[in-house]
Design a protein around this motif. Structure first.
Motif, PDB file in Angstrom:
ATOM      1  N   GLY A 122       5.066   7.473  -9.378  1.00  0.00           N
ATOM      2  CA  GLY A 122       4.221   8.659  -9.347  1.00  0.00           C
ATOM      3  C   GLY A 122       4.008   9.200  -7.944  1.00  0.00           C
ATOM      4  N   SER A 123       3.813   8.309  -6.980  1.00  0.00           N
ATOM      5  CA  SER A 123       3.579   8.741  -5.599  1.00  0.00           C
ATOM      6  C   SER A 123       4.806   9.412  -5.003  1.00  0.00           C
ATOM      7  CB  SER A 123       3.174   7.537  -4.738  1.00  0.00           C
ATOM      8  OG  SER A 123       1.975   6.955  -5.191  1.00  0.00           O
ATOM      9  N   VAL A 124       5.983   8.970  -5.409  1.00  0.00           N
ATOM     10  CA  VAL A 124       7.218   9.547  -4.876  1.00  0.00           C
ATOM     11  C   VAL A 124       7.539  10.869  -5.569  1.00  0.00           C
ATOM     12  CG1 VAL A 124       9.722   9.231  -4.748  1.00  0.00           C
ATOM     13  CG2 VAL A 124       8.189   7.361  -4.114  1.00  0.00           C
ATOM     14  N   VAL A 125       7.464  10.871  -6.893  1.00  0.00           N
ATOM     15  CA  VAL A 125       7.810  12.079  -7.648  1.00  0.00           C
ATOM     16  C   VAL A 125       6.894  13.240  -7.264  1.00  0.00           C
ATOM     17  CG1 VAL A 125       7.799  13.100  -9.966  1.00  0.00           C
ATOM     18  CG2 VAL A 125       8.859  10.872  -9.588  1.00  0.00           C
ATOM     19  N   VAL A 132       5.339   2.223   7.358  1.00  0.00           N
ATOM     20  CA  VAL A 132       6.572   3.009   7.427  1.00  0.00           C
ATOM     21  C   VAL A 132       6.358   4.304   6.649  1.00  0.00           C
ATOM     22  CG1 VAL A 132       9.030   3.090   6.866  1.00  0.00           C
ATOM     23  CG2 VAL A 132       7.974   0.922   7.545  1.00  0.00           C
ATOM     24  N   VAL A 133       6.764   5.413   7.221  1.00  0.00           N
ATOM     25  CA  VAL A 133       6.729   6.690   6.510  1.00  0.00           C
ATOM     26  C   VAL A 133       8.129   6.960   5.962  1.00  0.00           C
ATOM     27  CG1 VAL A 133       6.374   9.179   6.679  1.00  0.00           C
ATOM     28  CG2 VAL A 133       4.866   7.609   7.927  1.00  0.00           C
ATOM     29  N   ILE A 134       8.220   7.092   4.649  1.00  0.00           N
ATOM     30  CA  ILE A 134       9.502   7.319   3.990  1.00  0.00           C
ATOM     31  C   ILE A 134       9.474   8.693   3.329  1.00  0.00           C
ATOM     32  CG2 ILE A 134      11.102   6.505   2.211  1.00  0.00           C
ATOM     33  CD1 ILE A 134      10.038   3.713   2.606  1.00  0.00           C
ATOM     34  N   LYS A 135      10.464   9.504   3.634  1.00  0.00           N
ATOM     35  CA  LYS A 135      10.559  10.828   3.028  1.00  0.00           C
ATOM     36  C   LYS A 135      11.440  10.753   1.777  1.00  0.00           C
ATOM     37  CE  LYS A 135       9.969  13.467   7.307  1.00  0.00           C
ATOM     38  NZ  LYS A 135      10.555  14.507   8.193  1.00  0.00           N
ATOM     39  N   PRO A 136      10.843  10.963   0.596  1.00  0.00           N
ATOM     40  CA  PRO A 136      11.654  10.935  -0.633  1.00  0.00           C
ATOM     41  C   PRO A 136      12.745  11.998  -0.578  1.00  0.00           C
ATOM     42  CG  PRO A 136       9.308  10.901  -1.144  1.00  0.00           C
ATOM     43  CD  PRO A 136       9.429  11.222   0.317  1.00  0.00           C
ATOM     44  N   ASN A 157       4.718  14.180  -0.925  1.00  0.00           N
ATOM     45  CA  ASN A 157       5.045  15.213   0.056  1.00  0.00           C
ATOM     46  C   ASN A 157       6.463  14.969   0.565  1.00  0.00           C
ATOM     47  OD1 ASN A 157       5.274  16.795   2.466  1.00  0.00           O
ATOM     48  ND2 ASN A 157       3.036  16.888   2.581  1.00  0.00           N
ATOM     49  N   LEU A 158       7.392  15.855   0.166  1.00  0.00           N
ATOM     50  CA  LEU A 158       8.788  15.664   0.548  1.00  0.00           C
ATOM     51  C   LEU A 158       9.046  16.024   2.005  1.00  0.00           C
ATOM     52  CD1 LEU A 158      10.695  17.012  -2.604  1.00  0.00           C
ATOM     53  CD2 LEU A 158       9.647  14.774  -2.200  1.00  0.00           C
ATOM     54  N   THR A 159       8.156  16.788   2.592  1.00  0.00           N
ATOM     55  CA  THR A 159       8.343  17.216   3.979  1.00  0.00           C
ATOM     56  C   THR A 159       7.794  16.196   4.965  1.00  0.00           C
ATOM     57  OG1 THR A 159       8.199  19.541   3.300  1.00  0.00           O
ATOM     58  CG2 THR A 159       7.898  19.042   5.648  1.00  0.00           C
ATOM     59  N   ASP A 160       6.546  15.810   4.774  1.00  0.00           N
ATOM     60  CA  ASP A 160       5.906  14.866   5.695  1.00  0.00           C
ATOM     61  C   ASP A 160       6.142  13.418   5.304  1.00  0.00           C
ATOM     62  OD1 ASP A 160       4.928  17.036   7.092  1.00  0.00           O
ATOM     63  OD2 ASP A 160       3.044  17.078   5.972  1.00  0.00           O
ATOM     64  N   GLY A 161       6.556  13.178   4.057  1.00  0.00           N
ATOM     65  CA  GLY A 161       6.839  11.824   3.616  1.00  0.00           C
ATOM     66  C   GLY A 161       5.636  11.117   3.022  1.00  0.00           C
ATOM     67  N   VAL A 162       5.869   9.914   2.545  1.00  0.00           N
ATOM     68  CA  VAL A 162       4.848   9.072   1.925  1.00  0.00           C
ATOM     69  C   VAL A 162       4.664   7.846   2.816  1.00  0.00           C
ATOM     70  CG1 VAL A 162       4.214   7.753  -0.136  1.00  0.00           C
ATOM     71  CG2 VAL A 162       5.542   9.879  -0.364  1.00  0.00           C
ATOM     72  N   THR A 163       3.408   7.465   3.049  1.00  0.00           N
ATOM     73  CA  THR A 163       3.121   6.336   3.927  1.00  0.00           C
ATOM     74  C   THR A 163       3.086   5.031   3.134  1.00  0.00           C
ATOM     75  OG1 THR A 163       1.816   7.768   5.385  1.00  0.00           O
ATOM     76  CG2 THR A 163       1.502   5.386   5.604  1.00  0.00           C
ATOM     77  N   ARG A 209       0.848  -1.196   0.000  1.00  0.00           N
ATOM     78  CA  ARG A 209       0.000   0.000   0.000  1.00  0.00           C
ATOM     79  C   ARG A 209       0.879   1.239   0.000  1.00  0.00           C
ATOM     80  NH1 ARG A 209      -5.503   0.523   2.100  1.00  0.00           N
ATOM     81  NH2 ARG A 209      -6.065   2.726   2.286  1.00  0.00           N
ATOM     82  N   ILE A 210       0.488   2.239  -0.787  1.00  0.00           N
ATOM     83  CA  ILE A 210       1.154   3.541  -0.793  1.00  0.00           C
ATOM     84  C   ILE A 210       0.074   4.596  -0.603  1.00  0.00           C
ATOM     85  CG2 ILE A 210       2.621   5.142  -2.061  1.00  0.00           C
ATOM     86  CD1 ILE A 210       3.549   2.802  -3.788  1.00  0.00           C
ATOM     87  N   ASN A 211       0.079   5.266   0.535  1.00  0.00           N
ATOM     88  CA  ASN A 211      -1.003   6.191   0.884  1.00  0.00           C
ATOM     89  C   ASN A 211      -2.343   5.467   0.728  1.00  0.00           C
ATOM     90  OD1 ASN A 211       0.771   8.282   1.553  1.00  0.00           O
ATOM     91  ND2 ASN A 211       0.817   9.074  -0.532  1.00  0.00           N
ATOM     92  N   ASP A 212      -3.168   5.893  -0.247  1.00  0.00           N
ATOM     93  CA  ASP A 212      -4.482   5.264  -0.414  1.00  0.00           C
ATOM     94  C   ASP A 212      -4.492   4.227  -1.533  1.00  0.00           C
ATOM     95  OD1 ASP A 212      -5.586   6.838   1.609  1.00  0.00           O
ATOM     96  OD2 ASP A 212      -6.055   8.470   0.216  1.00  0.00           O
TER      97      ASP A 212
END
Length: 697
Positions: free
Chosen positions: A215-218, A241-245, A221-227, A201-204
């Motif tokens: 697409g979700s990474v590019v 895991v929340v990963i900040k690109p 949200n570079l500040t809060d990260g992607v879930t 799962r990536i966000n929703d």
């Protein structure tokens, strides 16, 4: 009017050969027809609604007939044709002129129609009453003209949906979101993603593909990260895991994960030329499926990779399934049936030049790793391992992890001399771990310790009696450029001149590319010594006891089939696809110049190259690309920019509210601004496209 916009990604063209040229002709035809059809349906929307509203259409063209160069034929009152400039298309309607400076002139000429049964009275920009042909575009009501202008965009959305519906009816192959390797020091590496871990799962987005990840990474949200929800390869439940690109200057954001391969050999080239796999006995064949290594069953890529690493210095016997069938709804799943054959593959002796580059400082320490537990920190420098170094000796980034892996198998610790700040070197003991996962070559990764270190281009030492030592390379030299020389057409990069800095090429990557090479390979290496540069010619040699884990097998990317089992499923998947495409375009446009660098956009040349590449992956993949392109066109053509459909809609809305068209001077000024913007944009994207063709972007 219709203009091809930019795309946000670029795919490589397929390699050509005798068979490739024949196959390529078909792919070019598929791509050209696909792109042409997207343009056609856009203009068909304008044309059909204009006809429905009673407007006389004088021309219907795909491509622009600049200078009169065209292929056309007139049927009835309309000339249908293909113009020489394939950047879009247009429908020319009676009374519509995209040059606003001609508005008053057109209306003045229409006075001769006053009172005619074929004419209609309209209100001019200054409130005056004028007469125009009843079949003129200007004679139609504002709602009718809005319908005509919006019809092209609506047709793009409708046909984008149809393209996706057909694709999901056929079954669309998608690259899986399973980790094959991570880049040392990257956000994915910091999150302890390992070969075989699956992102569920990536966000929703549930059960995402690798395209969804990109697409979700590019655009994330570079500040809060992607879930992310990650199912570890040895776990039964996913973890969140929340990963900040991370984003480097001039590049798109990334997390540093590479998708895994499947255990099926490439149909065209199952083994790299000059590799042990190419000399396998019996011969490997395209589409063979790996089912065991030395009798140990494997059904996941990470299992196979771990066995190759553990057996790098010994011959292996692969059990392959040749023939057989996969489930009808999942052609990429392991096959059943067919025949099982055993193939022996020799070890792959490491090919080296004898250059040892200086190991840079620690860039990152992996959470929970042996390095973190031992107290190593970013900025530390590894000076020596298990005792002081002799003259002209240095830690070799190419072999250090193998040395540590041997200690891990024995359960022993190693002692590092570590430089930290201005103080005296520290002595730090670390017990390496057994690491059976892959990491990229650059920066230097030590998975056995959980360290990422900077890779440099400075020579720290040359190995005794190596080609580099005999050629006179000395510590302190800096690698500048490399030219690969070979008459063998199968030699990678033969004839290429590479610059380490401008091509963002590391020494470890170059050595890896030269691993399976032609017999006549020569490397012309340019080094900087002081203020002067010197070029030397190097041959490879095989240091005793060093082997590459990779045997030269060419595996297909791991893919899954996205298929709608019912009409309702296909419709929902198609609706989601076109909707995702449109929202992604809006997000992409909003981030250009910031999170999305200007160099990340591409124009018509790159779009054609992408279409060619996608056609090579099958009709369903091409259709999904056309869905994405249709979404691009729908959004961009409806932006409120004068000259584009969205700009026309703004002027029509103004006319509907005010009761008469906007004034000539205002419209002229706005159209000039819009045209200047579009021309500037086209110059930019064409420049970027040409730069990509020549490797400058």
């Amino acid at each position: 009017m219709f203009l091809i916009p930019f795309a946000s990604t670029l795919f490589p063209l397929a390699d050509a050969g005798l068979y490739g040229y024949l196959q390529g002709a078909g792919l070019i035809a598929m791509a050209a027809l696909g792109l042409g059809f997207v343009i056609f349906v856009h203009e068909l929307g304008h044309f059909a609604v204009a006809k429905w509203c009673g407007v006389k259409c004088e021309k219907f063209f795909v491509g622009f007939d600049i200078g009169g160069y065209k292929l056309s034929r007139k049927w009835g009152e309309t000339e249908y044709g293909i113009g020489i400039l394939p950047l879009g298309g247009y429908v020319k309607m009676l009374g519509q002129d995209d040059n606003p400076a001609n508005i008053d002139e057109q209306l003045a000429r229409s006075k001769g129609l006053e009172g005619s049964s074929t004419a209609k009275e309209i209100t001019g920009p200054k409130g005056e009453k004028l007469w125009v042909d009843r079949r003129s575009y200007m004679a139609k009501s504002v709602p009718q003209r809005m319908a005509i202008i919006s019809a092209g965009v609506i047709m793009n959305i409708i046909f984008g949906f149809i393209f996706a519906f057909i694709a999901y009816s056929m079954g669309a192959p998608k690259q899986t979101c399973v980790a094959g390797a991570t880049v040392p020091g990257s956000p994915a590496w910091q999150a302890n993603l390992r070969t075989g871990d699956r992102i569920v799962r990536i966000n929703d987005i549930v059960d995402p593909t690798f395209d969804d990840l990109t697409g979700s990474v590019v655009l994330g949200n570079l500040t809060d990260g992607v879930t992310f929800s990650i199912l570890r390869r040895d776990a039964s439940q996913p973890e969140t895991v929340v990963i900040k690109p991370e984003q480097k200057e001039g590049e798109l954001a990334r997390i540093g994960m590479v998708s895994q391969a499947m255990l099926r050999l490439s149909k065209e080239d199952p083994a790299r030329p000059h590799s042990p796999a190419a000399e396998a006995s019996p011969e490997l064949k395209g589409d063979d499926e790996i089912v065991a290594v030395d009798g140990e069953p494997v059904d996941r890529f990470y299992q196979f990779a771990a066995l190759l690493e553990a057996k790098r210095d010994a011959p292996i016997k692969l059990t392959l399934r040749r023939g057989g069938e996969s489930p009808a709804d999942h052609p990429f799943a392991p096959r059943t049936g067919g025949e099982e054959i055993e193939v022996s593959i020799a070890p792959n002796p490491a090919e080296r030049f004898g250059v040892v580059t200086k190991l840079g400082p620690v860039l990152a320490v992996q959470p929970g790793s042996p390095a973190e537990q031992a107290g190593l920190k970013p900025g530390d420098t590894l000076l020596a391992v298990d005792g002081p170094l002799k003259d002209n000796e240095a830690i070799d980034p190419l072999t250090l992890n193998q040395t540590l892996a041997a200690a891990a198998r024995d359960g022993s610790s190693v002692t590092f001399s570590v430089g930290r700040g201005e103080g005296a070197p520290l002595s730090i003991d670390v017990t390496p771990r057994v690491a059976d996962w892959d990491e990229a070559l650059e920066p230097v990764g030590l998975p056995t310790l959980g360290l990422a270190l900077e890779s440099t281009l400075e020579v720290a030492a040359t190995l005794p009696d190596s080609p580099a030592e005999r050629a006179g390379i000395i510590p302190g030299d800096v690698l500048v450029a490399a030219a690969i020389k070979s008459e063998d057409e199968k030699q990678p990069l033969a004839g290429k001149d590479l610059n380490f800095k401008s091509d963002k090429l590391g020494w470890a990557t170059l050595v890896d590319l030269m691993q399976d090479h032609a017999e006549d390979l020569r490397l012309e290496l340019t080094v900087k010594r002081g203020d002067a540069e010197e070029t030397v010619e190097l041959l490879t040699y095989q240091p005793a006891g060093q082997f590459a884990a990779d045997r030269g097998l060419v595996l297909l990317p791991d893919r899954t089939l996205r298929y709608g089992g019912s009409v309702a499923d296909r419709a929902k998947m198609a609706f989601d696809e076109i909707g995702k495409g449109m929202t992604s375009v809006y997000r992409f446009l909003g981030k250009i110049g910031g999170q999305v660098p200007v160099t990340g956009v591409a124009g018509p040349i790159s779009i054609a190259r992408i279409a060619y590449s996608q056609a090579g992956d099958g009709l369903a993949t091409l259709l999904l690309f056309l869905t994405m392109l249709s979404a691009n066109l729908a959004v961009i053509n409806f932006l409120p920019i004068p000259v584009l459909d969205g700009g026309h809609m703004v002027f029509l809305a103004y006319e509907g509210i005010r009761g008469r068209p906007a004034g000539e001077k205002f419209v002229t000024a706005m159209h000039m601004v819009g045209l200047a913007f579009l021309l500037s944009l086209m110059v930019l994207v064409f420049g970027l496209d040409i730069g990509r063709l020549f490797g400058a972007v």
